[in-house]
Design an enzyme around this catalytic site. Structure first.
Site, PDB file in Angstrom:
ATOM      1  N   THR A 159      -2.021   2.455 -34.360  1.00  0.00           N
ATOM      2  CA  THR A 159      -0.600   2.690 -33.963  1.00  0.00           C
ATOM      3  C   THR A 159       0.204   2.801 -35.428  1.00  0.00           C
ATOM      4  O   THR A 159       0.186   3.931 -35.875  1.00  0.00           O
ATOM      5  CB  THR A 159       0.053   1.676 -33.210  1.00  0.00           C
ATOM      6  N   LYS A 185      -7.845  -2.763 -34.390  1.00  0.00           N
ATOM      7  CA  LYS A 185      -6.824  -2.148 -34.969  1.00  0.00           C
ATOM      8  C   LYS A 185      -5.707  -3.279 -35.081  1.00  0.00           C
ATOM      9  O   LYS A 185      -5.757  -4.296 -34.522  1.00  0.00           O
ATOM     10  CB  LYS A 185      -6.041  -1.266 -33.991  1.00  0.00           C
ATOM     11  N   THR A 196      -6.612 -11.274 -32.692  1.00  0.00           N
ATOM     12  CA  THR A 196      -5.836 -10.412 -33.449  1.00  0.00           C
ATOM     13  C   THR A 196      -5.345  -9.327 -32.607  1.00  0.00           C
ATOM     14  O   THR A 196      -5.864  -9.070 -31.318  1.00  0.00           O
ATOM     15  CB  THR A 196      -6.191 -10.078 -34.844  1.00  0.00           C
ATOM     16  N   GLU A 282       1.813  -3.950 -42.298  1.00  0.00           N
ATOM     17  CA  GLU A 282       2.761  -2.896 -42.579  1.00  0.00           C
ATOM     18  C   GLU A 282       3.617  -3.131 -43.752  1.00  0.00           C
ATOM     19  O   GLU A 282       4.175  -4.090 -44.156  1.00  0.00           O
ATOM     20  CB  GLU A 282       3.558  -2.878 -41.173  1.00  0.00           C
ATOM     21  N   ASN A 404       9.695  -1.477 -39.310  1.00  0.00           N
ATOM     22  CA  ASN A 404       9.823  -2.168 -37.847  1.00  0.00           C
ATOM     23  C   ASN A 404      11.451  -1.786 -37.682  1.00  0.00           C
ATOM     24  O   ASN A 404      11.584  -2.054 -36.580  1.00  0.00           O
ATOM     25  CB  ASN A 404       9.727  -3.565 -38.322  1.00  0.00           C
ATOM     26  N   THR A 409      11.367   4.963 -32.956  1.00  0.00           N
ATOM     27  CA  THR A 409      12.206   6.132 -33.155  1.00  0.00           C
ATOM     28  C   THR A 409      11.297   6.836 -34.187  1.00  0.00           C
ATOM     29  O   THR A 409      11.382   8.083 -34.617  1.00  0.00           O
ATOM     30  CB  THR A 409      13.535   5.992 -33.671  1.00  0.00           C
TER      31      THR A 409
END
Length: 409
Positions: A159, A185, A196, A282, A404, A409
């Site tokens: 993702t 992932k 996880t 991230e 985040n 979007t």
């Protein structure tokens, strides 16, 4: 060429299809706006003994329930189907019906009994799957599955991940070569209490489902359960293991002469994937490792290590290369376990910043240079006992907020 590590060897080009009997593949079915793969599957030639661990979040996604049903039916799986781009979580009865439809369609596509198929999903929570796209993709999957399809599978499960995460090791059991491989992932919503985001482990070793479950539980506690990116536990967290048994060794148990080597190899796979997820957090720029030594219990060591690694202030200090050990000691003190407030030592790599709970002079420039590296190791010694634990995470950066803030979007 393989790299020796203890009694097992890392196979550099290995994937989830390296163990005997496994194939995999992936394709784009339309769940993602880009043309990246968003549907993948791992298939075994034979019904494989299976085990799984799942999120303890009370809002457990529909596919996890379906996969647990499948494994409970006989302790075996022959195919593991996964989609990315949509979590199918908090979607009510329709979500459960859709997950079962995915299982049914996958079973039909590969000629399998339904209870031999597991299903999982990852992506945005609270949106129904566009089932015509998903079912159309499942129909095409058999033509995309191949012996070297591990990379396509890895791409299909991503993702916000920036890189794929896979590992394979080999070892000798009863004079036969055995492989253990894994793919995972995860990049955000990482603070597991079971596993996880998503993990898939394959092996051609012969090992019964109950023993596989026990080993997975033990490894999960010291690897997947010891990472954090942002303190959030997902609705979809899952790790599944499938053992084909095609290496034809004697069934592995703790009494087997090669058990320790197998368990060590299995743990290496889990730890490698866990650290890879933390490193790919991230917006992250570095991997942070927190080791807590000298605790009076393993539970205390683990709790303190995870509290330090999960501290937003510690993570921010690492991002800014600020050797602010006060944030570390504060996290130690709020972890919920008693510590001797007069005996704590803290190091940043080899740089001692606290001894017996008293500050020591250190080279600020050297500490800043160390903290600017891609790996930051924080060592906390409580000097209370013999227990220890290690946790992994990443720094907290501006990009984490950016990613985040616009996730949908």
């Amino acid at each position: 060429m393989t790299t020796k590590v203890n009694e097992y060897a890392v196979v550099p080009e290995g994937s989830v299809t390296t163990p005997k009997g496994f194939r995999a593949g992936g394709l784009h079915c339309g769940l993602k706006k880009t043309q990246r793969h968003d549907l993948g599957v791992i298939v075994c030639e034979v019904p494989a003994n299976a085990a799984g661990v799942y999120t303890l979040n009370q809002f457990q996604a529909a596919p996890l329930k379906v996969t647990q049903e499948s494994i409970a039916a006989g302790g075996k799986l022959q195919a593991m189907l996964v989609n990315s781009g949509n979590a199918n979580a908090c979607t009510g009865q329709q979500g459960e019906d859709d997950a079962r439809s995915m299982r049914e369609a996958c079973a039909k596509a590969f000629g399998l009994a339904e209870h031999l198929v597991g299903v999982t999903s990852t992506g945005v929570i609270g949106e129904l799957l566009p089932m015509p796209k998903v079912l159309g993709g499942i129909e095409k999957l058999p033509s995309q599955v191949k012996a070297d399809g591990g990379d396509d599978f890895c791409q299909a499960i991503l993702t916000t991940d920036l890189v794929k995460k896979e590992i394979c090791v080999s070892l000798t059991v009863d004079g036969r070569t055995v492989h253990i491989a894994g793919a995972a992932k995860g990049s955000g919503m990482i603070h597991p209490n079971m596993a996880t985001m998503l993990g898939f482990i394959t092996t051609d070793a012969k090992i019964e489902s109950a023993m596989l479950q026990k080993l997975l539980n033990e490894v999960t506690d010291s690897t997947f359960n010891m990472i954090t990116v942002d303190g959030d536990t997902s609705t979809n967290d899952m790790v599944i293991v499938m053992a084909s048994g095609l290496a034809e060794n004697e069934s592995l148990t703790p009494g087997h002469g090669d058990w320790d080597a197998f368990a060590a190899g299995f743990r290496h796979v889990g730890e490698y994937l866990a650290k890879a997820i933390a490193r790919d957090g991230e917006g992250a720029t570095k991997l942070i490792e927190v080791s807590v030594n000298g605790a009076d219990s393993r539970e205390a060591a683990r709790a303190i290590a995870k509290t330090v690694i999960g501290s937003s202030l510690v993570k921010s200090a690492c991002f800014g290369a600020d050797a602010n050990w006060g944030r570390i000691i504060a996290a130690v003190g709020r972890a919920g376990y008693p510590v001797n407030v007069d005996t704590v030592d803290i190091r940043l790599g080899d740089i001692s910043v606290l001894e017996q709970s008293r500050p020591v002079r250190f080279d600020e420039d050297a500490a800043e240079a160390y903290l600017k590296g891609e790996l930051v190791q924080i060592v906390v010694h409580l000097n209370m006992g013999q227990a220890l634990a290690t946790a992994w995470g990443c720094d907290l950066t501006y990009d984490y907020v950016r990613i985040n803030a616009a996730y949908r979007t």
